[in-house]
Design a protein around this motif. Structure first.
Motif, mmCIF file in Angstrom:
data_model
loop_
_atom_site.group_PDB
_atom_site.id
_atom_site.type_symbol
_atom_site.label_atom_id
_atom_site.label_comp_id
_atom_site.label_asym_id
_atom_site.label_seq_id
_atom_site.Cartn_x
_atom_site.Cartn_y
_atom_site.Cartn_z
ATOM 1 N N ARG A 167 -3.594 5.033 -9.600
ATOM 2 C CA ARG A 167 -4.343 5.537 -8.434
ATOM 3 C C ARG A 167 -3.953 5.917 -7.411
ATOM 4 N NH1 ARG A 167 -10.802 3.550 -9.671
ATOM 5 N NH2 ARG A 167 -10.361 4.921 -11.924
ATOM 6 N N ALA A 168 -3.234 4.784 -6.765
ATOM 7 C CA ALA A 168 -2.260 4.271 -5.904
ATOM 8 C C ALA A 168 -0.794 5.854 -5.873
ATOM 9 C CB ALA A 168 -1.081 3.396 -5.285
ATOM 10 N N LEU A 169 -0.593 6.438 -6.624
ATOM 11 C CA LEU A 169 0.274 7.582 -6.922
ATOM 12 C C LEU A 169 -0.599 8.660 -6.819
ATOM 13 C CD1 LEU A 169 2.496 6.613 -9.537
ATOM 14 C CD2 LEU A 169 3.421 6.731 -6.791
ATOM 15 N N ALA A 224 -0.003 -2.335 -6.623
ATOM 16 C CA ALA A 224 0.093 -1.583 -5.784
ATOM 17 C C ALA A 224 0.006 -1.190 -4.563
ATOM 18 C CB ALA A 224 -1.699 -1.652 -5.969
ATOM 19 N N ALA A 225 0.472 -1.958 -3.632
ATOM 20 C CA ALA A 225 0.748 -1.684 -1.980
ATOM 21 C C ALA A 225 2.563 -1.199 -2.218
ATOM 22 C CB ALA A 225 0.327 -3.109 -1.300
ATOM 23 N N SER A 273 -4.284 0.598 -11.262
ATOM 24 C CA SER A 273 -3.980 0.635 -9.312
ATOM 25 C C SER A 273 -2.964 1.325 -8.900
ATOM 26 C CB SER A 273 -4.190 -1.361 -9.618
ATOM 27 O OG SER A 273 -5.051 -1.615 -9.945
ATOM 28 N N GLU A 308 2.509 2.368 -3.085
ATOM 29 C CA GLU A 308 1.396 3.169 -1.924
ATOM 30 C C GLU A 308 2.963 3.047 -1.079
ATOM 31 O OE1 GLU A 308 -1.960 1.746 0.007
ATOM 32 O OE2 GLU A 308 -2.841 1.688 -1.864
ATOM 33 N N SER A 354 -3.910 9.346 -5.086
ATOM 34 C CA SER A 354 -4.283 9.299 -4.011
ATOM 35 C C SER A 354 -3.201 9.579 -3.181
ATOM 36 C CB SER A 354 -4.888 7.814 -3.338
ATOM 37 O OG SER A 354 -3.440 6.996 -3.461
ATOM 38 N N MET A 355 -2.198 9.556 -3.422
ATOM 39 C CA MET A 355 -1.092 10.555 -2.592
ATOM 40 C C MET A 355 -0.466 11.824 -2.959
ATOM 41 S SD MET A 355 2.151 6.583 -1.811
ATOM 42 C CE MET A 355 2.124 7.162 -3.594
#
Length: 288
Positions: A94-96, A61-62, A91, A65, A98-99
């Motif tokens: 969802r990270a993608l 996930a990190a 994860s 991001e 959020s961006m």
């Protein structure tokens, strides 16, 4: 049975995780990953396997991001327990989201669909969990699309969600957006797709509020009156209020706050004889 993951290994794993999160050079990242993957060869029990996968998931996930999506997916592919890849993919997706990288998120979660199909074929005991991971991610993507104004695509994705709760919440969000834009008929059509009565009732309240703000007060009050009771009231307790009464009251309060000059009926609006979705011209109550 002794814990196969010693304190020294735990400490080194934590250090490697911190190093990986701080690394910027691709070659350095690859070297750190090789060391972490080496720990995957340890003879771990199920509990320790899940802990290792949880660490890999956080790292993936990190990396997503940080824009290293391919690197993140490589980590997921290296998780030997294929059924545990679903939360890792969730994860990353969802990270993608959020961006704002919705298309990439959709591509990532499609991998989850493959895992789901495989789990179904072998009747894996965690099939329901795998399905849930995909459903909640699709809900997140659908809501993100709706927030961006792409209601058509958001609806297309929402229709594919198999989990009733996730699907209902996505549809509720879409219907509310349609109502806010004044597209009330579309809002009603989406609301009709919601199978959970509680969520459908809440959605009706949102549509009523949007109608009132647009000036269609009587139509809004009519919808509030027609909100369905999603629960069975406890008839043994006369003082017990049905949740629908609470929901109607809350909706009326919101109407009052949004429109300070509006005088609302104390016990709720009277029932109308025609559909609340009809446009003005039906039998109405006395002027407020």
């Amino acid at each position: 049975m002794d814990d196969p993951l010693s304190d020294d290994i735990r400490s080194e794993l934590r250090d490697l995780e911190l190093m990986l999160l701080a690394a910027t050079d691709k070659k350095q990242i690859q070297e750190i990953l090789k060391k972490m993957i080496a720990f995957g060869d340890k003879d771990l029990d199920l509990k320790q396997v899940r802990k290792r996968v949880a660490t890999q998931t956080r790292i993936a996930a990190a990396l997503a991001e940080a824009g290293e999506v391919e690197q993140a997916l490589e980590i997921v592919d290296q998780i030997a327990e294929w059924n545990l890849r679903a939360p890792a993919l969730k994860s990353i997706a969802r990270a993608l989201v959020s961006m704002g990288k919705i298309k990439q998120a959709q591509e990532v979660i499609q991998r989850n669909a493959v895992i789901e199909e495989l789990a179904q074929k072998v009747d894996h005991p965690e099939l329901s969990s795998i399905r849930f991971e995909r459903a909640t991610t699709l809900k997140t993507i659908s809501i993100a699309l709706a927030d961006r104004g792409d209601l058509k695509q958001a609806l297309q994705i929402a229709r594919t969600i198999k989990n009733k709760s996730s699907k209902a919440l996505a549809l509720q969000h879409i219907a509310s957006h349609f109502a806010e834009e004044g597209e009330f008929e579309q809002a009603f059509q989406v609301s009709d797709l919601i199978t959970l009565k509680q969520v459908r009732s809440e959605t009706s309240g949102s549509i009523a509020l949007a109608l009132a703000k647009s000036g269609e007060i009587k139509r809004a009050l009519h919808i509030v009156e027609q909100i369905e009771d999603p629960f069975i009231a406890d008839r043994r307790r006369p003082s017990n209020k049905s949740p629908v009464i609470v929901l109607r009251t809350m909706t009326l309060c919101k109407l009052s706050i949004s429109l300070p000059g509006l005088k609302l009926p104390e016990t709720g609006p009277k029932r109308f004889s025609k559909s609340p979705r009809s446009k003005p011209g039906w039998e109405t109550q006395k002027p407020l």
